[in-house]
Design a protein around this motif. Sequence first.
Motif: not given
Length: 125
Positions: A3-14, A118-124
Amino acid sequence: QVQLVESGGGLVQAGGSLRLSCANSGRTFTSYAMGWFRQAPGTERQFVARVTWSGNSTYYADSVKGRFTISGDDARNTVYLQMNSLKPEDTAVYFCAAALAGWGTLASRHQYVYWGQGTQVTVSS
Protein backbone atom coordinates in the motif's frame (compact mmCIF):
# COMPACT_ATOMS: atom_id res chain seq x y z
CA GLN A 1 -0.46 -6.35 0.19
CA VAL A 2 1.62 -3.35 -0.76
CA GLN A 3 0.00 0.00 0.00
CA LEU A 4 1.71 3.13 -1.23
CA VAL A 5 0.31 6.21 0.44
CA GLU A 6 1.00 9.74 -0.78
CA SER A 7 0.78 12.88 1.33
CA GLY A 8 1.73 16.54 1.15
CA GLY A 9 -0.53 17.77 -1.61
CA GLY A 10 -2.53 20.96 -1.33
CA LEU A 11 -3.22 24.41 -2.68
CA VAL A 12 -0.33 26.76 -3.31
CA GLN A 13 0.20 29.99 -5.21
CA ALA A 14 2.33 30.09 -8.32
CA GLY A 15 5.99 30.33 -7.40
CA GLY A 16 5.46 28.44 -4.16
CA SER A 17 6.71 25.05 -3.01
CA LEU A 18 5.31 21.73 -1.85
CA ARG A 19 6.93 18.50 -0.71
CA LEU A 20 5.17 15.26 -1.49
CA SER A 21 5.87 12.07 0.39
CA CYS A 22 5.10 8.46 -0.40
CA ALA A 23 5.50 5.56 1.98
CA ASN A 24 4.57 1.90 1.95
CA SER A 25 2.17 0.96 4.70
CA GLY A 26 1.67 -2.63 3.59
CA ARG A 27 3.86 -5.69 3.26
CA THR A 28 7.51 -5.06 2.60
CA PHE A 29 8.98 -5.54 -0.84
CA THR A 30 12.16 -4.75 -2.71
CA SER A 31 11.82 -2.18 -5.44
CA TYR A 32 14.21 -1.38 -8.24
CA ALA A 33 12.98 2.19 -8.60
CA MET A 34 10.26 4.53 -7.45
CA GLY A 35 8.74 7.37 -9.35
CA TRP A 36 6.15 10.11 -9.48
CA PHE A 37 3.53 10.59 -12.16
CA ARG A 38 0.76 13.14 -12.47
CA GLN A 39 -2.59 13.33 -14.16
CA ALA A 40 -4.64 16.42 -14.90
CA PRO A 41 -8.35 16.12 -15.74
CA GLY A 42 -8.93 14.82 -19.24
CA THR A 43 -5.30 13.90 -19.80
CA GLU A 44 -3.20 10.77 -19.60
CA ARG A 45 -0.99 10.02 -16.65
CA GLN A 46 2.41 11.65 -17.25
CA PHE A 47 5.84 10.81 -15.97
CA VAL A 48 7.36 13.39 -13.60
CA ALA A 49 10.49 11.90 -12.02
CA ARG A 50 12.05 8.66 -10.83
CA VAL A 51 14.92 7.41 -8.75
CA THR A 52 16.63 4.06 -9.11
CA TRP A 53 18.20 2.73 -5.97
CA SER A 54 21.30 1.44 -7.68
CA GLY A 55 23.53 4.48 -7.62
CA ASN A 56 20.60 6.75 -6.72
CA SER A 57 20.16 7.66 -10.35
CA THR A 58 17.45 10.22 -11.04
CA TYR A 59 15.58 11.20 -14.18
CA TYR A 60 13.10 14.02 -14.76
CA ALA A 61 10.56 15.09 -17.30
CA ASP A 62 11.74 18.17 -19.17
CA SER A 63 8.77 20.14 -17.83
CA VAL A 64 9.97 19.84 -14.22
CA LYS A 65 13.73 19.66 -14.63
CA GLY A 66 15.47 22.25 -12.43
CA ARG A 67 12.34 22.81 -10.31
CA PHE A 68 11.54 19.39 -8.84
CA THR A 69 13.83 17.06 -6.90
CA ILE A 70 13.15 13.41 -6.20
CA SER A 71 14.77 11.56 -3.31
CA GLY A 72 14.04 8.61 -1.14
CA ASP A 73 15.00 5.68 1.05
CA ASP A 74 15.11 2.31 -0.69
CA ALA A 75 15.16 0.35 2.59
CA ARG A 76 11.78 1.84 3.50
CA ASN A 77 10.40 2.17 -0.03
CA THR A 78 9.84 5.83 0.70
CA VAL A 79 10.12 8.52 -1.92
CA TYR A 80 9.79 12.30 -1.82
CA LEU A 81 9.20 14.98 -4.40
CA GLN A 82 10.31 18.51 -3.57
CA MET A 83 8.49 20.87 -5.91
CA ASN A 84 9.70 24.46 -6.19
CA SER A 85 8.72 27.35 -8.45
CA LEU A 86 5.34 25.76 -9.00
CA LYS A 87 3.28 26.80 -12.00
CA PRO A 88 -0.47 26.55 -12.65
CA GLU A 89 0.27 23.89 -15.27
CA ASP A 90 1.67 21.68 -12.49
CA THR A 91 -1.88 21.29 -11.17
CA ALA A 92 -2.75 17.59 -11.18
CA VAL A 93 -3.21 14.52 -9.05
CA TYR A 94 0.25 13.19 -8.23
CA PHE A 95 0.83 9.44 -7.92
CA CYS A 96 3.83 7.57 -6.60
CA ALA A 97 4.72 4.21 -8.04
CA ALA A 98 7.23 1.40 -7.59
CA ALA A 99 8.99 -0.67 -10.22
CA LEU A 100 10.40 -4.11 -9.46
CA ALA A 101 12.75 -4.14 -12.44
CA GLY A 102 13.85 -1.58 -14.95
CA TRP A 103 15.37 -0.67 -18.27
CA GLY A 104 15.85 2.56 -20.15
CA THR A 105 14.60 5.77 -18.59
CA LEU A 106 11.80 4.12 -16.60
CA ALA A 107 9.52 6.93 -17.75
CA SER A 108 6.71 4.62 -18.86
CA ARG A 109 3.90 3.99 -16.42
CA HIS A 110 3.72 0.42 -17.73
CA GLN A 111 7.03 -0.35 -16.04
CA TYR A 112 5.57 0.30 -12.58
CA VAL A 113 3.78 -2.38 -10.61
CA TYR A 114 2.53 -0.70 -7.46
CA TRP A 115 0.68 2.61 -7.30
CA GLY A 116 -0.62 4.94 -4.64
CA GLN A 117 -4.07 6.51 -4.67
CA GLY A 118 -2.78 9.98 -5.49
CA THR A 119 -2.66 13.38 -3.85
CA GLN A 120 -4.07 16.58 -5.34
CA VAL A 121 -1.76 19.48 -6.08
CA THR A 122 -3.40 22.75 -7.10
CA VAL A 123 -1.36 25.78 -8.12
CA SER A 124 -3.25 29.06 -8.36
CA SER A 125 -2.14 31.89 -10.60
